[in-house]
Design an enzyme around this catalytic site. Structure first.
Site, PDB file in Angstrom:
ATOM      1  N   TYR A 108       0.824  -1.217   0.000  1.00  0.00           N
ATOM      2  CA  TYR A 108       0.000   0.000   0.000  1.00  0.00           C
ATOM      3  C   TYR A 108       0.860   1.270   0.000  1.00  0.00           C
ATOM      4  O   TYR A 108       0.841   2.055  -0.963  1.00  0.00           O
ATOM      5  CB  TYR A 108      -0.938  -0.058   1.209  1.00  0.00           C
ATOM      6  CG  TYR A 108      -1.722   1.201   1.500  1.00  0.00           C
ATOM      7  CD1 TYR A 108      -2.247   1.988   0.473  1.00  0.00           C
ATOM      8  CD2 TYR A 108      -1.962   1.593   2.814  1.00  0.00           C
ATOM      9  CE1 TYR A 108      -2.980   3.129   0.752  1.00  0.00           C
ATOM     10  CE2 TYR A 108      -2.706   2.727   3.107  1.00  0.00           C
ATOM     11  CZ  TYR A 108      -3.202   3.501   2.070  1.00  0.00           C
ATOM     12  OH  TYR A 108      -3.924   4.623   2.362  1.00  0.00           O
ATOM     13  N   LEU A 167       5.656 -10.272  -2.521  1.00  0.00           N
ATOM     14  CA  LEU A 167       4.266 -10.355  -2.997  1.00  0.00           C
ATOM     15  C   LEU A 167       3.373 -11.184  -2.065  1.00  0.00           C
ATOM     16  O   LEU A 167       2.325 -11.676  -2.484  1.00  0.00           O
ATOM     17  CB  LEU A 167       4.191 -10.885  -4.436  1.00  0.00           C
ATOM     18  CG  LEU A 167       4.866 -10.004  -5.497  1.00  0.00           C
ATOM     19  CD1 LEU A 167       4.701 -10.619  -6.890  1.00  0.00           C
ATOM     20  CD2 LEU A 167       4.284  -8.581  -5.485  1.00  0.00           C
ATOM     21  N   ASN A 169       9.883 -11.767  10.750  1.00  0.00           N
ATOM     22  CA  ASN A 169       9.858 -10.933   9.542  1.00  0.00           C
ATOM     23  C   ASN A 169      10.279  -9.487   9.834  1.00  0.00           C
ATOM     24  O   ASN A 169      11.156  -8.940   9.165  1.00  0.00           O
ATOM     25  CB  ASN A 169       8.460 -10.956   8.928  1.00  0.00           C
ATOM     26  CG  ASN A 169       8.439 -10.287   7.565  1.00  0.00           C
ATOM     27  OD1 ASN A 169       9.327 -10.497   6.755  1.00  0.00           O
ATOM     28  ND2 ASN A 169       7.445  -9.459   7.332  1.00  0.00           N
ATOM     29  N   TYR A 183       3.279  -6.400  17.382  1.00  0.00           N
ATOM     30  CA  TYR A 183       3.538  -5.566  16.207  1.00  0.00           C
ATOM     31  C   TYR A 183       4.314  -4.306  16.609  1.00  0.00           C
ATOM     32  O   TYR A 183       5.381  -4.003  16.064  1.00  0.00           O
ATOM     33  CB  TYR A 183       2.213  -5.209  15.525  1.00  0.00           C
ATOM     34  CG  TYR A 183       2.336  -4.091  14.529  1.00  0.00           C
ATOM     35  CD1 TYR A 183       3.118  -4.232  13.389  1.00  0.00           C
ATOM     36  CD2 TYR A 183       1.666  -2.879  14.735  1.00  0.00           C
ATOM     37  CE1 TYR A 183       3.247  -3.193  12.482  1.00  0.00           C
ATOM     38  CE2 TYR A 183       1.792  -1.837  13.832  1.00  0.00           C
ATOM     39  CZ  TYR A 183       2.587  -1.998  12.709  1.00  0.00           C
ATOM     40  OH  TYR A 183       2.724  -0.968  11.821  1.00  0.00           O
TER      41      TYR A 183
END
Ligand code: UDP
Length: 325
Positions: free
Chosen positions: A11, A33, A92, A141
């Site tokens: 985004y 992706l 990640n 997060y």
């Protein structure tokens, strides 16, 4: 010299890529992706599909392209998912930056712009929130983003690396021509969900709590337009390039809007009826999150342009219509 945009098919990353191209920068995109969209990246831009944690791949990229700066958008971003699978978020979000920094240091690439988040603050003690407010994330997060900020600090103490961490509040809106915009799957963000309801793609929107200590009882957030965000990134990069010290900046509109105000704006802009249902509070939602963006305004001259809620929703609606209409 090229700018490497990690997560450039997502985004905010895809808006960044277009903005950089318009400003005459050479751009290179790395994206796995997993959540991004290949067609969000213009065909003229060199595109590598791969994982930002892949040290071998990063080594090849830095050998093959003359990169002077890296933008990092390639993170997992869902609070709820991070509560269920914290290890994936640490893996990640933290390891991705670690591998990048190791490769940058090895190849003498000195400028790094990092997408951080208002989630580093947790429940704020003071609103509008300044950058030096207490950082106490309430979910993995936010913790991973804060951990990266600390990693950046210590890396720049030891090595020739300058960085800027940009703490976004509620990113929203779309490219002005409606060609790209927000497209998460599953969608969890308020504005696209309300526009889905306007379009008849879902029957209604659930309001997560209407008994907060706010004027209309619904949560207040600081909605900052994606085009204002990407402009701030380029200002931050150019400041680093001209030798400015590393820094952390909040990116917000400076104004808060309630959930009900967002729904009203969507009704005005779309001219459609939108059914709302009252639901329970979403765990971990603070009543009010509004940024003080005084630091970046004063130091880098950033001035958000799309601050009116209707203007924000208009761009999102144009994109929504192209995507689903
Ligand atoms: N929200 C809501 N219903 C929804 C999605 C979001 O009431 O279906 C509320 C949410 O509780 C928060 C605001 O809208 O107060 C913005 O939520 P979003 O998930 O878009 O962004 P966040 O603030 O979590 O980053």
């Amino acid at each position: 010299m090229a700018v490497l945009v990690c997560g450039g098919a997502g985004y905010i990353g895809s808006h960044m890529v277009r903005f950089l191209l318009e400003r005459g920068e050479d751009v290179l995109v790395l994206d796995d992706l997993s959540t991004g969209h290949r067609d969000f990246v213009p065909p003229s831009v060199p595109f590598v599909q791969g994982d930002v944690r892949d040290a071998t791949l990063l080594g090849c990229l830095f050998r093959e392209h003359r990169v002077d700066a890296v933008f990092h958008f390639a993170a997992f971003i869902q609070v709820g998912e991070s509560m269920r699978d914290p290890l994936a978020y640490y893996d990640n979000n933290l390891q991705g930056v670690l591998r990048l920094l190791q490769t940058m240091v090895r190849h003498g690439v000195e400028n790094f712009v990092f997408s951080s988040t208002a989630a580093v603050y947790g429940e704020p003690e003071l609103v509008p929130i300044p950058e030096d407010a207490l950082k106490c994330p309430t979910n993995p997060y936010g913790e991973t983003k804060l951990a990266v900020e600390r990693l950046l600090h210590w890396t720049s103490v030891a090595h020739d690396l300058r960085w800027s961490a940009l703490r976004y509040f509620n990113a929203c809106g779309a490219a002005l021509d409606g060609s790209i915009g927000e497209a998460h799957d599953p969608e969890t963000h308020l504005i696209p969900l309300v526009l889905d309801a306007a379009m008849g793609r879902r029957p209604s929107v659930t309001i997560f709590g209407d008994d907060y200590d706010t004027p209309d009882g619904t949560c207040i957030r600081d909605y900052v337009h994606v085009m204002d965000l990407v402009e701030a990134h380029l200002l931050a990069l150019n400041a680093l390039r001209s030798g400015r010290r590393s820094s952390v900046y909040n990116l917000g509109n400076g104004r808060g809007f309630s959930v009900l105000e967002v729904v009203e704006a969507c009704r005005r802009v779309t001219g459609r009826s939108i059914l709302v249902e009252k639901g329970a509070r979403r765990p971990g939602d603070p009543a009010r999150l509004v940024a003080s963006s005084a630091r970046i305004r004063e130091e880098l001259g950033w001035e958000p342009r799309y601050t009116a809620l209707d203007a924000i929703v208009e761009t999102a609606w144009r994109w929504h219509g192209k995507r689903w209409g």
